[in-house]
Design a protein around this motif. Structure first.
Motif, short mmCIF file in Angstrom:
data_model
loop_
_atom_site.label_atom_id
_atom_site.label_comp_id
_atom_site.label_asym_id
_atom_site.label_seq_id
_atom_site.Cartn_x
_atom_site.Cartn_y
_atom_site.Cartn_z
N LEU A 130 0.83 -1.20 0.00
CA LEU A 130 0.00 0.00 0.00
C LEU A 130 0.87 1.26 0.00
O LEU A 130 0.53 2.25 -0.66
CB LEU A 130 -0.93 -0.02 1.23
N GLU A 184 -4.46 3.80 -7.30
CA GLU A 184 -5.39 3.95 -6.19
C GLU A 184 -6.41 2.82 -6.16
O GLU A 184 -6.75 2.30 -5.09
CB GLU A 184 -6.10 5.31 -6.26
N LEU A 222 -6.82 -3.01 0.34
CA LEU A 222 -7.30 -2.56 1.64
C LEU A 222 -8.69 -3.12 1.94
O LEU A 222 -8.98 -3.53 3.07
CB LEU A 222 -7.32 -1.04 1.68
N MET A 274 -1.28 4.66 5.20
CA MET A 274 -2.54 5.39 5.16
C MET A 274 -2.30 6.89 5.25
O MET A 274 -3.05 7.68 4.66
CB MET A 274 -3.45 4.92 6.29
N TRP A 286 -1.34 7.96 1.80
CA TRP A 286 -2.52 8.04 0.94
C TRP A 286 -3.42 9.22 1.32
O TRP A 286 -4.05 9.83 0.44
CB TRP A 286 -3.30 6.73 1.00
N THR A 287 -3.50 9.54 2.61
CA THR A 287 -4.33 10.66 3.04
C THR A 287 -3.85 11.96 2.42
O THR A 287 -4.65 12.83 2.04
CB THR A 287 -4.33 10.76 4.57
N MET A 289 -8.80 5.61 3.03
CA MET A 289 -7.47 5.59 3.64
C MET A 289 -7.40 6.52 4.84
O MET A 289 -6.80 6.19 5.87
CB MET A 289 -6.40 5.98 2.61
#
Length: 388
Positions: free
Chosen positions: A123, A140, A147, A182, A185-186, A194
């Motif tokens: 990820l 994505e 996920l 995460m 990704w945020t 995420m």
């Protein structure tokens, strides 16, 4: 760099030169398996690949490394290296959609088990790919599929994830790297699933993983997120105290949590009990008593990154000098990865997996305004002993 301290300026320039002139060219060429695909797991001390299975975490970490190299302005073939690593990830995908631990050079399965730690790094690598190639579709969507599988089949009712391989206990380390992924990704996709997972993992760390009586994070827990009742429940890895301190600071910045006091307590626990003669030890118990006084390179880089973020100048300089000692080998761009408790180097090939840690530490050091001049503490002489 806007920091006025000359030693930090020099350290940042040294780190950039080492990365751009030595490490990245070496690992992009000798570390990149252009014939079979992906990245080699280790290079010997002459810079030659070692014939070993290719671990999934190495592929994922190297994808991040070369993506970060491109973001920092390195003019080598970082795009080609990233794409090669991303393509080779297909060799690890199992029929259930998770990713296996290791394959041979030709892609045949060596270790088919899936581990939460490794899935977190997939990820993380996909976030690096999304950042590097925002106009290329699929990264994505691939991350969300993985996920979603983890949430559907391995979500723990009290937060986080159960172990994929069926073990009964729980570990904080895979969740730390899941939070890292995460958070990455945020930054790219705020408001997404995420971000919600990042919030849940932050809350889990604050509520379950961190020992309020000592201000430290444990490593091993039972199925109810209680510390293991055997000796493993007492293990504290100082490197992880620094790493969690950094990530929880990021959670405050991005997610709105108030983690300032907790992050400070983690850093101080690692600093007070986990550093001896300038180097970070492998493990201590909750009282600070040494369990394993050996040292790993990765823990030094985590101390460096967090010291910079927390604006602890002397700690940053000391940890940088310690890292330089680990990097002092006959082939520039390689490193010693382990030191014994007695201060002797463990003589072995350099693991590619450590470059990710070096990159995170040196990125913080090189970054503009790494240390605020206003909050600098008085300078002191730094000596590294015990063989460093």
């Amino acid at each position: 760099m806007k920091a006025t301290n000359e030693r930090l300026k020099w350290a940042a320039q040294w780190a950039e030169d080492w990365l751009f002139d030595h490490a990245l060219p070496l690992w992009c060429e000798a570390g990149h398996d252009r014939e079979a695909g992906g990245f080699h797991d280790r290079l010997d001390m002459d810079g030659h690949p070692v014939d070993l299975p290719k671990r999934l975490r190495v592929q994922a970490r190297q994808i991040y490394v070369f993506g970060q190299a491109g973001a920092m302005g390195w003019n080598g073939d970082w795009r080609g290296a990233m794409r090669a690593g991303l393509a080779f990830l297909d060799a690890y995908r199992r029929p259930d959609g998770l990713y296996r631990a290791a394959v041979a050079r030709d892609g045949t399965v060596v270790e088919d088990t899936a581990d939460l730690y490794d899935q977190a790094f997939v990820l993380f690598a996909l976030a690096a790919a999304q950042r590097a190639f925002p106009d290329e579709p699929g990264h994505e969507e691939q991350a969300i599929r993985l996920l979603s599988l983890l949430i559907q089949h391995y979500a723990h009712p009290k937060g986080g994830f159960i172990e994929i391989d069926g073990r009964t206990g729980l570990r904080s380390n895979p969740h730390m790297h899941m939070l890292e992924a995460m958070i990455a990704w945020t930054e790219l996709s705020p408001g997404s699933i995420m971000e919600r997972i990042a919030c849940g993992l932050t809350a889990l760390a604050l509520d379950r993983m961190i020992d309020g009586s000592t201000g430290s994070v444990g490593e091993y827990f039972d199925a109810e997120w209680r510390p293991q009742c055997d000796d493993s429940g007492c293990i504290r890895e100082p490197g992880h105290q620094f790493e969690w301190a950094f990530l929880l600071s990021e959670a405050e910045r991005l997610l709105g949590f108030d983690t300032q006091l907790v992050s400070a307590s983690l850093y101080q626990f690692g600093r007070r009990w986990g550093v001896c003669d300038g180097r970070v030890l492998f493990s201590v118990d909750p009282s600070g008593r040494s369990i394993d006084a050996s040292s790993r390179l990765w823990a030094q880089t985590e101390r460096l990154r967090t010291a910079i973020v927390r604006q602890c100048e002397n700690d940053a300089i000391e940890s940088f000098e310690c890292i330089r000692a680990f990097l002092n080998v006959r082939t520039p761009g390689l490193w010693h990865d382990r030191m014994t408790a007695g201060g002797e180097w463990v003589l072995e090939a350099a693991p590619a997996s450590s470059l990710y840690h070096i990159m995170t530490g040196f990125t913080a050091l090189i970054a503009e305004e790494a240390i605020s001049p206003v909050k600098m503490v008085p300078q002191q002489d730094v000596r590294i002993r015990n063989g460093l």
